[in-house]
Write a protein that holds these residues in place. Structure first.
Motif, PDB file in Angstrom:
ATOM      1  N   THR A 169       0.851  -1.183   0.000  1.00  0.00           N
ATOM      2  CA  THR A 169       0.000   0.000   0.000  1.00  0.00           C
ATOM      3  C   THR A 169       0.888   1.233   0.000  1.00  0.00           C
ATOM      4  O   THR A 169       1.756   1.378   0.853  1.00  0.00           O
ATOM      5  CB  THR A 169      -0.902   0.032   1.250  1.00  0.00           C
ATOM      6  OG1 THR A 169      -1.637  -1.187   1.338  1.00  0.00           O
ATOM      7  CG2 THR A 169      -1.873   1.191   1.184  1.00  0.00           C
ATOM      8  N   THR A 171       0.887   5.138   0.420  1.00  0.00           N
ATOM      9  CA  THR A 171       0.013   6.178   0.961  1.00  0.00           C
ATOM     10  C   THR A 171       0.714   7.526   0.993  1.00  0.00           C
ATOM     11  O   THR A 171       1.910   7.607   1.265  1.00  0.00           O
ATOM     12  CB  THR A 171      -0.445   5.834   2.393  1.00  0.00           C
ATOM     13  OG1 THR A 171       0.712   5.720   3.235  1.00  0.00           O
ATOM     14  CG2 THR A 171      -1.212   4.535   2.435  1.00  0.00           C
ATOM     15  N   LYS A 178       2.006   9.845  -5.995  1.00  0.00           N
ATOM     16  CA  LYS A 178       1.738   8.395  -5.969  1.00  0.00           C
ATOM     17  C   LYS A 178       1.602   7.835  -7.382  1.00  0.00           C
ATOM     18  O   LYS A 178       2.173   6.795  -7.706  1.00  0.00           O
ATOM     19  CB  LYS A 178       0.468   8.106  -5.157  1.00  0.00           C
ATOM     20  CG  LYS A 178       0.568   8.488  -3.695  1.00  0.00           C
ATOM     21  CD  LYS A 178      -0.667   8.088  -2.914  1.00  0.00           C
ATOM     22  CE  LYS A 178      -1.929   8.805  -3.373  1.00  0.00           C
ATOM     23  NZ  LYS A 178      -1.873  10.266  -3.099  1.00  0.00           N
ATOM     24  N   GLU A 250      -6.412   4.885  -6.161  1.00  0.00           N
ATOM     25  CA  GLU A 250      -7.476   5.392  -5.297  1.00  0.00           C
ATOM     26  C   GLU A 250      -8.164   4.258  -4.547  1.00  0.00           C
ATOM     27  O   GLU A 250      -9.392   4.199  -4.464  1.00  0.00           O
ATOM     28  CB  GLU A 250      -8.507   6.177  -6.133  1.00  0.00           C
ATOM     29  CG  GLU A 250      -7.952   7.351  -6.899  1.00  0.00           C
ATOM     30  CD  GLU A 250      -7.683   8.577  -6.038  1.00  0.00           C
ATOM     31  OE1 GLU A 250      -7.859   8.471  -4.801  1.00  0.00           O
ATOM     32  OE2 GLU A 250      -7.299   9.624  -6.583  1.00  0.00           O
ATOM     33  N   THR A 251      -7.385   3.369  -3.971  1.00  0.00           N
ATOM     34  CA  THR A 251      -7.954   2.174  -3.326  1.00  0.00           C
ATOM     35  C   THR A 251      -8.906   2.515  -2.196  1.00  0.00           C
ATOM     36  O   THR A 251      -9.866   1.771  -1.944  1.00  0.00           O
ATOM     37  CB  THR A 251      -6.828   1.284  -2.784  1.00  0.00           C
ATOM     38  OG1 THR A 251      -5.810   1.167  -3.771  1.00  0.00           O
ATOM     39  CG2 THR A 251      -7.333  -0.105  -2.443  1.00  0.00           C
ATOM     40  N   SER A 252      -8.671   3.630  -1.509  1.00  0.00           N
ATOM     41  CA  SER A 252      -9.532   3.976  -0.368  1.00  0.00           C
ATOM     42  C   SER A 252     -10.955   4.287  -0.797  1.00  0.00           C
ATOM     43  O   SER A 252     -11.868   4.326   0.036  1.00  0.00           O
ATOM     44  CB  SER A 252      -8.939   5.170   0.388  1.00  0.00           C
ATOM     45  OG  SER A 252      -8.871   6.303  -0.458  1.00  0.00           O
TER      46      SER A 252
END
Length: 255
Positions: A169, A171, A178, A250-252
């Motif tokens: 991950t 962040t 990123k 944009e995994t969140s």
């Protein structure tokens, strides 16, 4: 029982069922109503706070937010008895889940553990050699990176390249680079097949625009997994993706 169809009829939720229940004279503390209310209150509380479970105090508050006439503890006890709530205890804290969220979190944890099993690293290099390679490729990828990456960025990429762990991950706040790091990563691993995805059409389009210059493309998670509904995906454990590296931007944002 106007509450029974909630589980099976899309678009028919607790509020509508409760309106029908009021019209036909179902008492506020009737077990069939309380069974539906506790699940609804737990789902609402989780959704409102972005949680997969609620603490005891949070669940009592969520119940009162739906109906102040009910006794929260009696409502919780009935929910547990009727298996509308799954309770776990960790470090002295009671955690209250809906059965669906508990199942999702448990399966996700099992899959993450499997991905954390040691495997062959993407590159067999020392950390120092990987950082040097990353900096070299960064300068080639973009004129904005002519001075290379800062040490934390280079170390993050080098860690991904040399780690035996298969899931990572990355962040940082907005605009911290990123996506640029993923451009560098694909340049370092030019011979590898990449799959780039985003949780929404907009996220996938933004990522795709960045990748076009490198001969790569991006799509939504749903289309990549060939989804035909909310749960039916043609790409799954029995027929997985064939690429070497999967990058989810944009995994969140993903549920």
């Amino acid at each position: 029982d106007p509450y029974a169809p909630i589980e099976h009829l899309e678009g028919y939720g607790f509020r509508l069922a409760d309106a029908v229940g009021g019209l036909v004279g179902i008492a506020p503390d009737a077990p069939l109503r309380v069974r539906a209310l506790i699940k609804f209150a737990l789902e609402e509380g989780c959704a409102r706070g972005g949680h997969t479970y609620l603490t005891h105090a949070q669940l009592r508050q969520a119940i009162s937010a739906v109906d102040t006439r009910l006794q929260p503890q009696r409502t919780i006890d009935l929910g547990i008895q009727e298996k509308r709530i799954v309770v776990e205890e960790l470090q002295g804290e009671q955690r209250y889940y809906t059965p669906e969220l508990h199942d999702a979190e448990s399966k996700l944890a099992q899959r993450v553990v499997k991905l954390l099993e040691p495997a062959k690293p993407l590159m067999r290099l020392t950390m120092e050699a990987a950082m040097e390679l990353v900096q070299q490729k960064a300068r080639e990828v973009s004129p904005h990176l002519k001075d290379g990456l800062d040490e934390s960025q280079a170390r993050a990429l080098a860690g991904i390249l040399t780690s035996p762990v298969r899931i990572h991950t990355l962040t940082a706040g907005p605009g911290c680079g990123k996506t640029a790091l993923m451009e560098v990563l694909q340049a370092v691993l030019k011979s590898k097949d990449f799959c780039f995805v985003g949780p929404t059409g907009k996220a996938a389009k933004v990522l795709n625009n960045r990748l076009m210059d490198h001969g790569r493309s991006a799509a939504t998670i749903h289309s990549t997994l060939q989804g035909s509904g909310r749960k039916d995906f043609q790409v799954n454990a029995a027929d997985p993706l064939g690429e070497d590296v999967l990058v989810v931007d944009e995994t969140s944002m993903a549920d």
